[in-house]
Enzyme design. Structure first.
Site, short mmCIF file in Angstrom:
data_model
loop_
_atom_site.label_atom_id
_atom_site.label_comp_id
_atom_site.label_asym_id
_atom_site.label_seq_id
_atom_site.Cartn_x
_atom_site.Cartn_y
_atom_site.Cartn_z
CE1 TYR A 32 24.70 34.97 -3.89
CE2 TYR A 32 22.49 35.23 -4.84
CZ TYR A 32 23.76 34.85 -4.86
OH TYR A 32 23.96 33.91 -6.03
CG HIS A 37 19.87 44.12 -1.01
ND1 HIS A 37 19.91 43.17 -1.63
CD2 HIS A 37 19.17 43.88 0.17
CE1 HIS A 37 19.55 42.01 -1.08
NE2 HIS A 37 18.97 42.58 0.21
P1 AMP Z 1 16.85 41.11 2.76
O1 AMP Z 1 18.29 41.01 2.35
O2 AMP Z 1 16.06 40.16 1.99
O3 AMP Z 1 16.61 40.66 4.26
O4 AMP Z 1 16.58 42.62 2.30
C1 AMP Z 1 17.24 43.64 2.97
C2 AMP Z 1 16.19 44.63 2.90
O5 AMP Z 1 16.26 45.02 1.27
C3 AMP Z 1 14.84 44.58 3.49
O6 AMP Z 1 14.22 45.85 3.91
C4 AMP Z 1 13.98 44.23 2.03
O7 AMP Z 1 12.80 44.97 2.28
C5 AMP Z 1 14.70 45.30 1.03
N1 AMP Z 1 14.43 44.68 -0.24
C6 AMP Z 1 14.43 43.43 -0.54
N2 AMP Z 1 14.23 43.24 -1.82
C7 AMP Z 1 13.78 44.34 -2.31
C8 AMP Z 1 13.15 44.78 -3.50
N3 AMP Z 1 12.92 44.09 -4.38
N4 AMP Z 1 12.69 45.84 -3.51
C9 AMP Z 1 12.98 46.88 -2.43
N5 AMP Z 1 13.34 46.27 -1.41
C10 AMP Z 1 13.87 45.22 -1.22
#
Ligand code: AMP
Length: 282
Positions: A32, A37
């Site tokens: 998503y 990302h």
């Molecule tokens: P997730 O899909 O939420 O597990 O996130 C995947 C990666 O994206 C993880 O390393 C998160 O820390 C990073 N991430 C998610 N949201 C953000 C954001 N707003 N800014 C920077 N990195 C993000």
């Protein structure tokens, strides 16, 4: 872009890229995808020719009663966006490819690093994270892996486990990407009702409140946390889970901010739990 479904396919892709002399980067995600990302993917592209994105909603990091079943998913959209961002391989395994019958091993970074902050309200969460990230690193064998500062505790846990297990990978942590009004981007933001969404920038405002106090010389963690708390308590739909000041590296609670520290908070809006954090560096 190649679509990879098993750890064996991921490893074969990575090894072939390395045999061509390319560096391999991995960006682990639960899909998503949003600008947060993409910022990780762009950073990965700066450091490696072969960027792999993993897309796996990891059941092991969700507790009973959490949002595993309704976590937002849109594989087709994510696939197109990865392709557009220059990703070379999308590793999207099924649950059974990651956790086949008989799976019995877990990786746990012991102590306050996993037990405090989000670990306190989500028991077992960081065991699930550490286990799946170890598996992803073993499958993809990247030269570097990129994580977001948005999940600061996750990044600290992963740095620790990579050091402890001597994993041959460089961990890069990317800054938090925010909406125009300050809300940190998150796949979970879609859960927010319009009224909740309107009040959600309170997390960033609370961090700013404490950071401003810090800039004026306040070093007592209690006072700084109180400032952030006060801002959140002005927000009718916000229910505080925690507001804490911890050491930026080992995440142990601090009383006086005389070394790089992290102000971390988690706040519920209805059933949706949002997290955010800011560095306070003396
Ligand atoms: P997730 O899909 O939420 O597990 O996130 C995947 C990666 O994206 C993880 O390393 C998160 O820390 C990073 N991430 C998610 N949201 C953000 C954001 N707003 N800014 C920077 N990195 C993000």
């Amino acid at each position: 872009m190649e679509l990879l479904k098993t750890p064996a396919e991921a490893r074969a892709f990575s090894r072939a890229a390395k045999a061509r002399g390319e560096r391999v980067a991995l960006v682990p995600t639960m899909g998503y995808l949003h600008e947060g990302h993409f910022s990780l993917i762009r950073l990965a592209r700066q450091g490696a020719a072969a960027v792999m994105v993993s897309l796996f909603v990891n059941p092991a990091q969700f507790g009973p009663g959490e949002d595993l079943g309704r976590y937002p998913r849109d594989f087709e959209r994510d696939r197109v966006l990865c392709e557009r961002e220059g990703v070379k391989a999308l590793f999207a395994p099924d649950v059974l490819a990651v956790y086949p019958p008989g799976f019995s091993t877990s990786v746990e970074v012991a102590g306050p690093m996993s037990a405090g902050l989000c670990g306190a309200s989500r028991p077992g969460h960081f065991r699930g994270v550490a286990t799946v990230v170890t598996k992803l690193l073993c499958a993809c064998e990247p030269d570097l892996a990129v994580f977001g500062q948005k999940d600061a505790q996750q990044a600290a846990v992963i740095r620790r486990l990579v050091r402890d297990l001597d994993l041959p990978v460089e961990i890069v942590v990317a800054p938090i990407v925010r909406e125009a009004d300050g809300l940190a981007m998150s796949s979970r933001n879609v859960y927010l009702s319009p009224a909740e969404r309107a009040q959600a920038p309170a997390l960033k405002a609370a961090l700013d409140e404490a950071s401003a106090l810090f800039a004026r010389g306040e070093r007592r963690a209690k006072r700084l946390a109180e400032a952030a708390r006060a801002r959140l308590e002005m927000t009718p739909l916000a229910r505080i889970d925690y507001v804490e000041l911890v050491d930026a590296e080992n995440l142990a609670p601090v009383e006086i901010v005389d070394q790089p520290s992290l102000l971390a908070l988690a706040v519920f809006f209805g059933a949706t739990r949002l997290i955010d954090n800011a560095h306070l560096t003396p």
